[in-house]
Scaffold this motif. Structure first.
Motif, PDB file in Angstrom:
ATOM      1  N   ILE A 112       0.846  -1.205   0.000  1.00  0.00           N
ATOM      2  CA  ILE A 112       0.000   0.000   0.000  1.00  0.00           C
ATOM      3  C   ILE A 112       0.875   1.246   0.000  1.00  0.00           C
ATOM      4  CG2 ILE A 112      -1.636   1.333   1.382  1.00  0.00           C
ATOM      5  CD1 ILE A 112      -2.877  -1.380   2.228  1.00  0.00           C
ATOM      6  N   ASP A 113       1.957   1.212   0.779  1.00  0.00           N
ATOM      7  CA  ASP A 113       2.881   2.353   0.784  1.00  0.00           C
ATOM      8  C   ASP A 113       3.522   2.550  -0.592  1.00  0.00           C
ATOM      9  OD1 ASP A 113       2.309   2.807   3.433  1.00  0.00           O
ATOM     10  OD2 ASP A 113       4.107   1.753   4.183  1.00  0.00           O
ATOM     11  N   ASP A 114       3.873   1.448  -1.260  1.00  0.00           N
ATOM     12  CA  ASP A 114       4.437   1.539  -2.615  1.00  0.00           C
ATOM     13  C   ASP A 114       3.431   2.151  -3.581  1.00  0.00           C
ATOM     14  OD1 ASP A 114       6.822   0.463  -1.790  1.00  0.00           O
ATOM     15  OD2 ASP A 114       6.354  -1.581  -2.497  1.00  0.00           O
ATOM     16  N   ILE A 115       2.189   1.765  -3.466  1.00  0.00           N
ATOM     17  CA  ILE A 115       1.145   2.324  -4.330  1.00  0.00           C
ATOM     18  C   ILE A 115       0.992   3.818  -4.072  1.00  0.00           C
ATOM     19  CG2 ILE A 115      -1.347   2.347  -4.762  1.00  0.00           C
ATOM     20  CD1 ILE A 115      -1.298  -0.695  -4.423  1.00  0.00           C
ATOM     21  N   ASP A 116       1.030   4.208  -2.799  1.00  0.00           N
ATOM     22  CA  ASP A 116       0.937   5.636  -2.468  1.00  0.00           C
ATOM     23  C   ASP A 116       2.121   6.413  -3.043  1.00  0.00           C
ATOM     24  OD1 ASP A 116      -1.456   5.348  -1.145  1.00  0.00           O
ATOM     25  OD2 ASP A 116      -0.533   5.150   0.840  1.00  0.00           O
ATOM     26  N   THR A 117       3.310   5.821  -2.962  1.00  0.00           N
ATOM     27  CA  THR A 117       4.505   6.477  -3.499  1.00  0.00           C
ATOM     28  C   THR A 117       4.393   6.657  -5.012  1.00  0.00           C
ATOM     29  OG1 THR A 117       5.843   5.503  -1.746  1.00  0.00           O
ATOM     30  CG2 THR A 117       7.012   6.327  -3.676  1.00  0.00           C
ATOM     31  N   VAL A 118       3.949   5.621  -5.693  1.00  0.00           N
ATOM     32  CA  VAL A 118       3.783   5.710  -7.148  1.00  0.00           C
ATOM     33  C   VAL A 118       2.732   6.753  -7.494  1.00  0.00           C
ATOM     34  CG1 VAL A 118       2.960   4.429  -9.168  1.00  0.00           C
ATOM     35  CG2 VAL A 118       4.594   3.384  -7.615  1.00  0.00           C
ATOM     36  N   ARG A 119       1.681   6.807  -6.716  1.00  0.00           N
ATOM     37  CA  ARG A 119       0.632   7.803  -6.966  1.00  0.00           C
ATOM     38  C   ARG A 119       1.157   9.222  -6.793  1.00  0.00           C
ATOM     39  NH1 ARG A 119      -4.782   6.890  -3.752  1.00  0.00           N
ATOM     40  NH2 ARG A 119      -4.618   8.943  -2.859  1.00  0.00           N
ATOM     41  N   GLU A 120       1.971   9.439  -5.762  1.00  0.00           N
ATOM     42  CA  GLU A 120       2.561  10.761  -5.544  1.00  0.00           C
ATOM     43  C   GLU A 120       3.514  11.130  -6.674  1.00  0.00           C
ATOM     44  OE1 GLU A 120       4.386  10.619  -1.719  1.00  0.00           O
ATOM     45  OE2 GLU A 120       2.473  10.477  -0.657  1.00  0.00           O
ATOM     46  N   ARG A 121       4.319  10.155  -7.122  1.00  0.00           N
ATOM     47  CA  ARG A 121       5.225  10.418  -8.242  1.00  0.00           C
ATOM     48  C   ARG A 121       4.455  10.754  -9.509  1.00  0.00           C
ATOM     49  NH1 ARG A 121       9.663   5.571  -7.652  1.00  0.00           N
ATOM     50  NH2 ARG A 121      10.625   6.332  -5.740  1.00  0.00           N
ATOM     51  N   ALA A 122       3.361  10.053  -9.735  1.00  0.00           N
ATOM     52  CA  ALA A 122       2.543  10.340 -10.915  1.00  0.00           C
ATOM     53  C   ALA A 122       1.939  11.737 -10.833  1.00  0.00           C
ATOM     54  CB  ALA A 122       1.439   9.288 -11.061  1.00  0.00           C
ATOM     55  N   ALA A 123       1.527  12.139  -9.639  1.00  0.00           N
ATOM     56  CA  ALA A 123       0.972  13.493  -9.474  1.00  0.00           C
ATOM     57  C   ALA A 123       2.040  14.548  -9.738  1.00  0.00           C
ATOM     58  CB  ALA A 123       0.391  13.656  -8.073  1.00  0.00           C
ATOM     59  N   ILE A 124       3.265  14.302  -9.273  1.00  0.00           N
ATOM     60  CA  ILE A 124       4.359  15.249  -9.510  1.00  0.00           C
ATOM     61  C   ILE A 124       4.683  15.322 -10.993  1.00  0.00           C
ATOM     62  CG2 ILE A 124       6.826  15.627  -9.131  1.00  0.00           C
ATOM     63  CD1 ILE A 124       6.375  14.570  -6.270  1.00  0.00           C
ATOM     64  N   ALA A 125       4.729  14.150 -11.646  1.00  0.00           N
ATOM     65  CA  ALA A 125       4.998  14.129 -13.092  1.00  0.00           C
ATOM     66  C   ALA A 125       3.909  14.863 -13.867  1.00  0.00           C
ATOM     67  CB  ALA A 125       5.122  12.691 -13.578  1.00  0.00           C
TER      68      ALA A 125
END
Length: 132
Positions: free
Chosen positions: A43-56
């Motif tokens: 779940i933490d990995d999914i949150d991290t990927v989601r944050e990276r996608a938002a930044i991108a």
């Protein structure tokens, strides 16, 4: 969607681990705790990927906005240069009497020179203001 599913699974595993059921021994509780920890990492990995996608996405929007602003700037400069010239050509292109230099044989050449001087003056003004 995957995150919502995994969060529900984490809650179920947490509740099962907290319950003291007669058919769960200490080994089963340890396995549930380990599965719960692994699920939390996912779940933490999914949150991290989601944050990276938002930044991108924000960076991409910023890049496209900068490109649009630069194109609009060029369009504005071109419009600012040619608007007075088109006004003058439209004004002197009407078919009425009393047009300046209308009777002179050098009237057209004088008008063209006036347009070139106006264009040069505008471009010099834009360079002076550091708009170009």
């Amino acid at each position: 969607m995957l995150r919502r599913y995994l969060c529900l699974q984490r809650e179920v595993l947490r509740r099962l681990q907290q319950e003291s059921l007669p058919w769960f021994d200490k080994h089963s509780h340890a396995l549930l705790g380990e599965a719960n920890d692994r699920l939390q990492r996912h779940i933490d990995d999914i949150d991290t990927v989601r944050e990276r996608a938002a930044i991108a996405q924000e960076e991409l929007l910023s890049l496209t906005s900068d490109q649009l602003n630069s194109r609009m700037y060029v369009l504005s400069v071109v419009a600012a240069v040619f608007l007075p010239l088109s006004f003058l050509t439209g004004l002197f292109g009407i078919n009425v009497g009393g047009i300046p230099w209308g009777q002179s044989s050098l009237g057209f050449i004088a008008f063209c020179i006036l347009l070139i001087v106006a264009l040069t003056g505008q471009i010099a003004f834009f360079y002076w203001k550091k708009w170009l």
